[in-house]
Write a protein that holds these residues in place. Structure first.
Motif, PDB file in Angstrom:
ATOM      1  N   VAL A  83       0.836  -1.200   0.000  1.00  0.00           N
ATOM      2  CA  VAL A  83       0.000   0.000   0.000  1.00  0.00           C
ATOM      3  C   VAL A  83       0.872   1.251   0.000  1.00  0.00           C
ATOM      4  O   VAL A  83       0.604   2.220  -0.716  1.00  0.00           O
ATOM      5  CB  VAL A  83      -0.973  -0.002   1.207  1.00  0.00           C
ATOM      6  CG1 VAL A  83      -1.694   1.331   1.343  1.00  0.00           C
ATOM      7  CG2 VAL A  83      -1.974  -1.134   1.089  1.00  0.00           C
ATOM      8  N   ILE A  84       1.952   1.247   0.776  1.00  0.00           N
ATOM      9  CA  ILE A  84       2.859   2.397   0.824  1.00  0.00           C
ATOM     10  C   ILE A  84       3.512   2.608  -0.534  1.00  0.00           C
ATOM     11  O   ILE A  84       3.627   3.737  -1.020  1.00  0.00           O
ATOM     12  CB  ILE A  84       3.917   2.206   1.934  1.00  0.00           C
ATOM     13  CG1 ILE A  84       3.243   2.339   3.304  1.00  0.00           C
ATOM     14  CG2 ILE A  84       5.034   3.231   1.802  1.00  0.00           C
ATOM     15  CD1 ILE A  84       4.143   2.007   4.469  1.00  0.00           C
ATOM     16  N   GLN A  85       3.926   1.532  -1.196  1.00  0.00           N
ATOM     17  CA  GLN A  85       4.538   1.655  -2.516  1.00  0.00           C
ATOM     18  C   GLN A  85       3.534   2.194  -3.537  1.00  0.00           C
ATOM     19  O   GLN A  85       3.869   3.052  -4.358  1.00  0.00           O
ATOM     20  CB  GLN A  85       5.078   0.299  -2.979  1.00  0.00           C
ATOM     21  CG  GLN A  85       6.327  -0.147  -2.244  1.00  0.00           C
ATOM     22  CD  GLN A  85       6.750  -1.559  -2.636  1.00  0.00           C
ATOM     23  OE1 GLN A  85       6.081  -2.206  -3.443  1.00  0.00           O
ATOM     24  NE2 GLN A  85       7.853  -2.023  -2.063  1.00  0.00           N
ATOM     25  N   ALA A  86       2.314   1.722  -3.475  1.00  0.00           N
ATOM     26  CA  ALA A  86       1.291   2.207  -4.407  1.00  0.00           C
ATOM     27  C   ALA A  86       0.988   3.683  -4.158  1.00  0.00           C
ATOM     28  O   ALA A  86       0.867   4.476  -5.104  1.00  0.00           O
ATOM     29  CB  ALA A  86       0.010   1.383  -4.252  1.00  0.00           C
ATOM     30  N   THR A  87       0.905   4.092  -2.896  1.00  0.00           N
ATOM     31  CA  THR A  87       0.633   5.483  -2.564  1.00  0.00           C
ATOM     32  C   THR A  87       1.776   6.383  -3.006  1.00  0.00           C
ATOM     33  O   THR A  87       1.549   7.453  -3.581  1.00  0.00           O
ATOM     34  CB  THR A  87       0.397   5.635  -1.045  1.00  0.00           C
ATOM     35  OG1 THR A  87      -0.620   4.735  -0.633  1.00  0.00           O
ATOM     36  CG2 THR A  87       0.002   7.056  -0.689  1.00  0.00           C
ATOM     37  N   SER A  88       3.006   5.978  -2.733  1.00  0.00           N
ATOM     38  CA  SER A  88       4.141   6.800  -3.161  1.00  0.00           C
ATOM     39  C   SER A  88       4.215   6.871  -4.687  1.00  0.00           C
ATOM     40  O   SER A  88       4.588   7.908  -5.250  1.00  0.00           O
ATOM     41  CB  SER A  88       5.454   6.273  -2.569  1.00  0.00           C
ATOM     42  OG  SER A  88       5.698   4.958  -3.029  1.00  0.00           O
ATOM     43  N   GLY A  89       3.833   5.815  -5.367  1.00  0.00           N
ATOM     44  CA  GLY A  89       3.786   5.843  -6.830  1.00  0.00           C
ATOM     45  C   GLY A  89       2.754   6.849  -7.329  1.00  0.00           C
ATOM     46  O   GLY A  89       2.999   7.591  -8.286  1.00  0.00           O
TER      47      GLY A  89
END
Length: 154
Positions: free
Chosen positions: A137-143
């Motif tokens: 989720v953190i990777q998707a949000t930062s993307g």
């Protein structure tokens, strides 16, 4: 001005009221007339100007004001009246939560949220990388944030 008031004012005259003569009922009637009728008040003010020389002058204004202030009843320290402690039904927190939940359910069932999300709906990266769900989720949000920043700079 009513005819009965004109008759009352004509028979007694303003001087009776100004000098404090007359019965308490008459004085009360004068006060009611002056409070309710602007024409009578303006006539009273004109009469007051005419008779100002005959009215005794207030000698010590400061002591008069102090005596009046001392004579007033003392009411608590608060200036404004206290509100009722009981809340109305629409002021309660539970009401606000119920309205919010109802609106959310209505929007979810009507598909409003689906119309707001345009684009790729793959939020979670497939779990073949072996990372935890929170990391995904953190990777998707930062993307998403990086994509927004690059689109905004162009």
């Amino acid at each position: 001005m009513k005819d009965s008031e004109k008759h009352f004012m004509g028979t007694n005259g303003f001087k009776t009221y100004l000098t404090g003569q007359g019965t308490p009922a008459e004085r009360e009637k004068w006060e009611d007339i002056l409070l309710e009728d602007e024409e009578a008040l303006s006539l009273y003010m004109e009469s007051l100007d005419e008779w100002k020389d005959g009215i005794p002058e207030l000698v010590d204004q400061v002591s008069f004001v102090n005596k009046v202030m001392e004579g007033l009843p003392v009411t608590g320290n608060s200036i404004e009246p206290q509100r009722q402690t009981r809340k109305r039904w629409y002021e309660r927190t539970l009401f606000h939560y119920a309205v919010a939940a109802s609106l959310t359910l209505l929007f979810m069932s009507s598909g409003v949220f689906d119309r707001l999300m345009t684009g790729n709906m793959d939020v979670v990266v497939p779990n073949d990388s072996g990372g935890s769900y929170s990391e995904q989720v953190i990777q998707a949000t930062s993307g998403w944030l990086e994509q927004i920043m690059t689109d905004g700079n162009q």
